[in-house]
Scaffold this motif. Structure first.
Motif, PDB file in Angstrom:
ATOM      1  N   HIS A   1       0.826  -1.186   0.000  1.00  0.00           N
ATOM      2  CA  HIS A   1       0.000   0.000   0.000  1.00  0.00           C
ATOM      3  C   HIS A   1       0.873   1.254   0.000  1.00  0.00           C
ATOM      4  N   VAL A   2       0.360   2.287  -0.628  1.00  0.00           N
ATOM      5  CA  VAL A   2       1.057   3.569  -0.676  1.00  0.00           C
ATOM      6  C   VAL A   2       0.149   4.612  -0.046  1.00  0.00           C
ATOM      7  N   VAL A   3       0.676   5.370   0.908  1.00  0.00           N
ATOM      8  CA  VAL A   3      -0.081   6.412   1.593  1.00  0.00           C
ATOM      9  C   VAL A   3       0.550   7.759   1.237  1.00  0.00           C
ATOM     10  N   VAL A   4      -0.288   8.667   0.737  1.00  0.00           N
ATOM     11  CA  VAL A   4       0.167  10.008   0.367  1.00  0.00           C
ATOM     12  C   VAL A   4      -0.572  10.998   1.257  1.00  0.00           C
ATOM     13  N   ILE A   5       0.178  11.913   1.878  1.00  0.00           N
ATOM     14  CA  ILE A   5      -0.451  12.928   2.724  1.00  0.00           C
ATOM     15  C   ILE A   5      -0.185  14.312   2.128  1.00  0.00           C
ATOM     16  N   GLU A  85      -2.619  15.961   6.945  1.00  0.00           N
ATOM     17  CA  GLU A  85      -1.844  14.945   7.649  1.00  0.00           C
ATOM     18  C   GLU A  85      -2.705  14.016   8.501  1.00  0.00           C
ATOM     19  N   ASP A  86      -4.011  14.161   8.466  1.00  0.00           N
ATOM     20  CA  ASP A  86      -4.921  13.322   9.248  1.00  0.00           C
ATOM     21  C   ASP A  86      -5.107  11.984   8.538  1.00  0.00           C
ATOM     22  N   VAL A  87      -4.446  10.962   9.057  1.00  0.00           N
ATOM     23  CA  VAL A  87      -4.520   9.623   8.486  1.00  0.00           C
ATOM     24  C   VAL A  87      -5.123   8.716   9.544  1.00  0.00           C
ATOM     25  N   PRO A  88      -6.074   7.842   9.169  1.00  0.00           N
ATOM     26  CA  PRO A  88      -6.643   6.923  10.158  1.00  0.00           C
ATOM     27  C   PRO A  88      -5.565   6.047  10.806  1.00  0.00           C
ATOM     28  N   MET A  92      -2.114   4.109   9.458  1.00  0.00           N
ATOM     29  CA  MET A  92      -0.828   4.587   9.960  1.00  0.00           C
ATOM     30  C   MET A  92      -0.065   3.502  10.706  1.00  0.00           C
ATOM     31  N   ALA A  93      -0.761   2.550  11.303  1.00  0.00           N
ATOM     32  CA  ALA A  93      -0.102   1.471  12.023  1.00  0.00           C
ATOM     33  C   ALA A  93       0.669   0.554  11.076  1.00  0.00           C
TER      34      ALA A  93
END
Length: 130
Positions: A1-5, A85-88, A92-93
């Motif tokens: 998975h890729v997370v972009v903030i 920057e609010d990521v669940p 984030m874990a």
């Protein structure tokens, strides 16, 4: 998975906000008038698309640059884009590493104190009879 903030803070060069357009289809046929709205194919400028949803410009850029195979939908489902920057916490874990920021974000004029503004070097000094 890729997370972009922070996708809300993307930057485009020059007038690209006005000139870059993105294709969108409403899902209704163009001849079917639904509630007086424009239906069918639409070309939306980048600034309008960014006002509607700050994550869409980045999502469309990634989606359009992916190889057009049967795996594209599964791969794009692993992309998580957030406007701030609010990521669940559950996402984030699972984040194991981060790409370091290439260059620092420049400060805005409001971030400088009055003392820093006064000590900033001047390009030229106005004459008194200017």
């Amino acid at each position: 998975h890729v997370v972009v903030i922070n996708s809300k803070h993307i930057a485009l060069l020059g007038r690209e906000w006005q000139y870059r357009v993105y294709y969108h289809h409403t899902g209704y046929p163009a001849a079917f008038k639904h509630m007086g709205r424009i239906n069918g194919k639409l070309w939306i400028p980048a600034w309008q698309l960014h006002d509607r949803d700050p994550t869409l410009i980045l999502w469309k850029a990634v989606y359009n640059n992916m190889e057009n195979t049967m795996m594209r939908k599964n791969m794009i489902a692993r992309l998580h884009i957030f406007p701030e920057e609010d990521v669940p916490e559950d996402i984030m874990a699972n984040v194991t590493s981060q790409i370091p920021q290439l260059r620092p974000v420049p400060k805005t004029l409001q971030d400088y104190s009055d003392e820093e503004k006064a000590n900033f070097p001047h390009v030229f000094v106005k004459s008194e009879d200017f």
